[in-house]
Design a protein around this motif. Structure first.
Motif, short mmCIF file in Angstrom:
data_model
loop_
_atom_site.label_atom_id
_atom_site.label_comp_id
_atom_site.label_asym_id
_atom_site.label_seq_id
_atom_site.Cartn_x
_atom_site.Cartn_y
_atom_site.Cartn_z
N ALA A 51 -18.55 11.74 7.45
CA ALA A 51 -19.64 12.23 8.29
C ALA A 51 -19.26 13.53 9.02
O ALA A 51 -20.14 14.23 9.50
N LEU A 53 -17.37 13.48 11.71
CA LEU A 53 -17.19 13.19 13.13
C LEU A 53 -15.72 13.26 13.53
O LEU A 53 -15.39 13.35 14.70
N PRO A 73 -21.27 17.94 11.19
CA PRO A 73 -21.94 16.71 10.75
C PRO A 73 -23.40 16.91 10.39
O PRO A 73 -23.85 16.41 9.37
N LYS A 74 -24.12 17.66 11.20
CA LYS A 74 -25.56 17.70 10.98
C LYS A 74 -25.92 18.42 9.69
O LYS A 74 -27.00 18.23 9.16
N ILE A 78 -26.24 13.76 5.63
CA ILE A 78 -25.91 12.35 5.60
C ILE A 78 -26.60 11.67 6.79
O ILE A 78 -26.99 12.34 7.75
N GLY A 100 -33.79 13.22 15.38
CA GLY A 100 -33.02 14.03 14.43
C GLY A 100 -33.88 15.07 13.73
O GLY A 100 -33.44 16.20 13.48
N MET A 103 -34.63 17.87 16.13
CA MET A 103 -33.48 18.76 16.26
C MET A 103 -33.39 19.70 15.06
O MET A 103 -32.87 20.80 15.16
N ARG A 104 -33.89 19.23 13.92
CA ARG A 104 -33.82 20.08 12.73
C ARG A 104 -35.07 20.90 12.56
O ARG A 104 -35.30 21.49 11.51
N GLN A 151 -34.44 10.71 7.77
CA GLN A 151 -33.72 11.96 7.51
C GLN A 151 -33.76 12.34 6.03
O GLN A 151 -33.43 13.46 5.68
#
Ligand SMILES: Nc1ncnc2c1ncn2[C@@H]1O[C@H](COP(=O)(O)OP(=O)(O)OP(=O)(O)O)[C@@H](O)[C@H]1O
Ligand SMILES: [Mg+2]
Lengths: 364, 277, 282
Positions: A51, A53, A73-74, A78, A100, A103-104, A151
């Protein structure tokens, strides 16, 4: 959908814990891959590395064709589902799922559509306005799934997603996740330490121990051909019985135990390469049958300590001079009772021999 | 993300701290560009400054009144609050009301209320006495201590109350079963177990005693006869009225050292007490 | 002889009676202040209950100042609000991001900084008064808003509180936010702060209150009556121009007290929480 490739991955945490080492794994596009192993073996670490992280100490990770070592990560395309769900407590279910996408910078109407589509799939449409703490564990779990689904990622990462649910819900969710996978065909990496999940859900299983891969294979391969003693004991419940035995070739190839002697059918070349030595014999509880102590073709006779009946099958605990032995059987001989002796017959084609020190299987 | 904090701390904390220490060894009147290095002269001067000793004495007077009085009163309030369930938060908030009063505001109020011909004295006058709260050199500092007790009573009570509530009731029950008297329970169980609360309140109270400024500045202006001069007042006058920045700075450092010593002593004594009981 | 329940009842009654008596002592100065600000000057000293209610002191307070200009009191209230609000926002903002970094990120010197913040809280304010004043002179910030608030813009105490609370937020929430595409700053403001409502409010109200109440520092850095916050203006007027006008003084004191009392009323449980949680801000 994307393939994932881990090449020689190492991870050392700042406190000098070596969590994962020499980790090589190719995950196919659309595969449902299970990572399993005892607590602390580095399963979560692998997921977090995929991921992004955590940072790799060494090695390379590819998602699709892209080397993602330095991708945040973003941008890895995934989605992850956490053991404790990790729903944002201050947001409604809808907001949790939409966050999410927001945010995108996905357009508002698209967000609405995607959230509703996922909610529909998971039957949580009615819950969209609630806060996480107003949901049951199973519902929270589905919201967490929904948050991942909206997502439309190339890869799903699951970190013990079902371990906080009760047994019945777990069975349901197991089925639901499998259905989702069949539907979406997204690559899934699924961490668990539940054997049943491991055996029933995945295409392939990766067994880990102390940061190292022990074996990679389909559930049946893992079950029938454990590569070492650890895998043999780890998979299967109750665990495989391990008995110390000696291989001899004199006068004829045999396995010797104080209580029994078993013939060895291996080729003489193999026997020569092994020589006479001490090894561990592994026998799964389900690979024995019990019989009257006076029957002709039994291998050993041991006293019965305890009988646990679960209806269709029973666990019979036997007492050995230097340990215990468990048998899992369907038919109980008439003479079986606690305190009395019982005869045991091994299924000779299901024996596993493990190297005394290294634990590696001594393959025929 | 920590860079703003570090920059800020360097500019407004580390730099002033060092600068302050450096000018403590200088003679400087702020206005003139010349500074003269005088070594320990400022510190020696402080030891010969009668106002330093007067301020010290006044601070001690303040402490001797303020510390025990505020601790006893607030402990009493906390014990009372601990006994009730109904209206407990009403009362705790009520007592906390004085804590939120602004220093200048309550100084004005008390100065008028307790002035020679103020309401309190006009009431006392009915039974034939008047008390020169702020106008007697003997009493002024004590009166100031009283009003600071007023301000902090509720605050300290709440700290005590939190301490009391962290004592598990089973301890009390077992002591009661063992036949301990109420006083014994208080002396042997409550007080020792409240040790952390005592420590923190004592430290707060001591630090506060060295920082008294607004009240004497507003109420008495340091008088009568310098009886309410405090360290802070001295530092203020030396630096901002008399413009002796170097002297003020060394004064500040001396006071910081004294207050630190007091805090240290308090901590050590209390810790010893804990082991003992 | 009293039986058990009777004596219990008596002792409970006594408890309430004592608490109520004490409470009167706490509240009496407030009552007196409000009443005094509403009564004719002549009655301030020796009467509690006014013979008549008058707003003359407040009228004075709001009409003071040379003809045509706003009353200095009104300006002072405005100044107090500006300085206190800026400081509060800043302490919360920087406290949150610094606390987050200290609690949840890894960087070089992290432990050093953590310990340093604890270390900072040991130093008494008296050490900083003079050199900070000199710094303000050097920066040319005497008689400016920034001169008043800049030394208080970040607080070790607030940062520490945020840090402590942020440690308790589950790591998986932060991970989830990162996967959702949040930058670290976004994580602080979209996830951490909403989850730490009480700590945020506690830091905010205690900062606001201490800035509203601040006296000595403002006294040092402001000489211009137009820029003075209410506490200093009132203090100087009381000792100077209006020393023989008790009515104006109490009316001013009431104005200085009421906003904080209102704050106290609205956030009352956070005041108690803040005090019991940390025993902070002596
Ligand atoms: N952030 C961290 N800092 C330091 N050490 C860590 C950190 N996270 C994990 N570890 C250590 O790394 C090792 C592997 O941890 P990991 O979380 O990957 O195990 P796991 O297989 O997921 O275990 P579990 O089944 O209990 O979740 C453990 O020894 C753990 O203590
Ligand atoms: Mg894990």
């Amino acid at each position: 959908m994307a393939a994932i490739r881990l090449k020689n991955v190492h991870k050392t945490y700042p406190n000098n814990v070596l969590a994962v080492s020499s980790f090589n794994l190719d995950i196919n596009e659309g595969e449902f891959l299970i990572l399993v192993g005892p607590s602390g073996c580095g399963k979560s670490t692998i997921l977090r590395l995929i991921a992004g992280l955590e940072e790799l100490t060494d090695g390379m990770i590819y998602i699709g064709d892209q080397l993602v070592n330095d991708v945040v990560p973003k941008d890895r395309n995934i989605a992850m589902v956490f053991q404790n769900y990790a729903l944002y407590p201050h947001m409604s279910v809808y907001q949790n799922m939409a966050f999410g996408l927001e945010m995108r910078k996905v357009p508002k109407t698209d967000i609405g559509d995607r959230v509703h589509e996922a909610a529909d799939m998971l039957q949580i449409i009615d819950l969209l306005d609630r806060k996480p703490k107003e949901l049951s564990g199973g519902q929270q779990q589905r919201v967490a799934l929904g948050r991942a689904i909206v997502q439309k990622p190339a890869v799903f990462l699951f970190d013990e997603p079902l371990s906080n649910l009760d047994a019945k819900l777990r069975v349901q969710m197991r089925a639901q996740i499998k259905t989702l996978h069949a539907l979406l065909k997204t690559t899934i990496v699924y961490v668990t330490h539940d054997q049943v999940e491991a055996m029933t859900m995945g295409d392939r299983i990766v067994i880990m121990h102390e940061g190292l891969i022990q074996q990679i294979g389909t559930p049946l391969e893992i079950y029938h051909q454990p590569r070492n003693r650890f895998v043999g004991e780890f998979i299967g419940s109750p665990p495989m019985n391990i008995l110390p035995v000696t291989i001899t070739t004199d006068p004829k190839p045999e396995l010797r135990h104080p209580d029994f002697v078993l013939p060895l059918a291996q080729t003489s070349a193999w026997l020569e390469s092994i020589g006479s030595r001490q090894v561990n014999l592994g026998i799964r509880p389900e690979d024995v049958t019990l019989a009257d102590p006076h029957s002709a073709d039994i291998h050993a006779t041991w006293p019965v300590v305890l009988i646990e009946s679960m209806g269709h099958e029973s666990l019979v605990y036997l007492k050995l001079a230097d340990g215990d032995f468990v048998a899992k059987v369907n038919d109980l001989p008439g003479s079986l009772k606690e305190g009395a002796d019982i005869g045991v017959r091994f299924q000779l084609d299901r024996l596993h021999l493990f190297h005394w020190e290294s634990g590696e299987v001594l393959a025929p | 993300m920590v860079i703003p904090y570090i920059l800020f701390t360097i500019i407004f904390w580390v730099y002033p701290l060092i600068w302050g220490i450096l000018i403590a060894f200088k003679k400087w009147n702020i206005i003139s560009p010349v500074t003269e290095f005088v070594g320990l002269d400022n510190f020696i001067k402080i030891l010969h400054d009668p106002l330093f000793w007067i301020s010290f004495k006044n601070t001690l007077i303040f402490m001797v009144v303020f510390v025990p009085l505020s601790i006893i009163c607030s402990l009493m309030v906390a014990l009372l609050l601990n006994r009730i369930k109904l209206l407990r938060s009403f009362f705790s908030l009520g007592y906390l009301m004085s804590y939120v009063s602004a220093g200048v505001a309550y100084s004005i109020v008390f100065r008028l209320l307790f002035s020679g011909d103020g309401l309190i004295n006009s009431w006392l006058g009915k039974v034939g006495i008047t008390i020169p709260w702020f106008s007697s050199p003997k009493l002024a500092m004590v009166s100031i201590a009283f009003i600071v007790v007023w301000k902090f009573l509720g605050y300290y009570s709440l700290i005590f109350l939190a301490g009391l509530q962290s004592i598990p009731s089973t301890i009390y029950e077992s002591a009661e079963i063992a036949g301990a008297s109420k006083w014994m329970i208080f002396r042997r169980i409550t007080v020792p177990l409240l040790n952390p609360s005592f420590t923190i309140i004592l430290i707060f109270a001591v630090i506060l005693s060295f920082n008294i400024f607004t009240e004497p500045y507003m109420i008495t202006g340091g008088g009568p006869l310098d009886s309410t001069q405090t360290f802070m007042m001295q530092i203020y006058y030396q630096t901002f009225t008399a413009l002796h920045a170097g002297y003020g700075s060394s004064f500040a450092i001396t006071v910081a050292i004294i207050s630190f010593t007091f805090v240290f002593i308090v901590k050590k004594t209390i810790e010893k007490d804990m082991i003992y009981s | 002889m009293l039986n058990r329940s009777q004596s219990k009842f008596l002792s409970l009654t006594a408890t309430y009676a004592l608490l109520a008596t004490g409470l009167i002592f706490i509240i009496f100065p407030y009552i007196w202040m409000v009443l005094a600000s509403l009564k004719p000057s002549a009655e301030i000293y020796n009467r509690l209950i006014p013979t008549r209610i008058t707003l003359e002191h407040y009228r004075m307070v709001f009409s003071l100042g040379s003809t045509g200009s706003t009353s200095p009191f009104v300006r002072a209230i405005f100044n107090s609000l500006v300085v206190s609000s800026i400081t509060t926002l800043s302490v919360v903002f920087f406290g949150a991001i610094t606390g987050y970094a200290l609690a949840r990120l890894r960087f070089k010197g992290q432990n050093l900084l953590k310990n340093f913040i604890l270390f900072q809280m040991l130093f008494p304010i008296v050490l900083f008064l003079i050199p900070r004043f000199l710094l303000m002179i050097r920066l040319g910030w005497i008689n400016t808003y920034q001169g008043m608030f800049s030394p208080f813009m970040m607080s070790a105490w607030g940062t520490f509180l945020f840090m402590q609370f942020f440690k308790t937020v589950p790591q998986s929430l932060i991970d989830a936010a990162r996967l959702d595409g949040c930058s670290e700053l976004r994580i602080v403001f979209r996830i951490m702060l909403p989850l730490s409502k009480s700590v945020t409010i506690i830091v905010a109200i205690f900062t606001f209150m201490s800035m509203w109440d601040e006296f000595l520092w403002y006294l040092i850095v402001t000489k211009d009556y137009n820029l003075m916050p209410l506490s200093v203006l009132l203090g100087l007027y009381t000792r100077g121009e209006y020393s023989s006008y008790p009515g104006i003084q109490v009316a001013g004191a009431t104005l200085l007290t009421l906003p904080i009392l209102a704050l106290f009323y609205f956030f009352r449980e956070y005041f108690t929480k803040g005090i019991t949680m940390t025993g902070v801000k002596g």
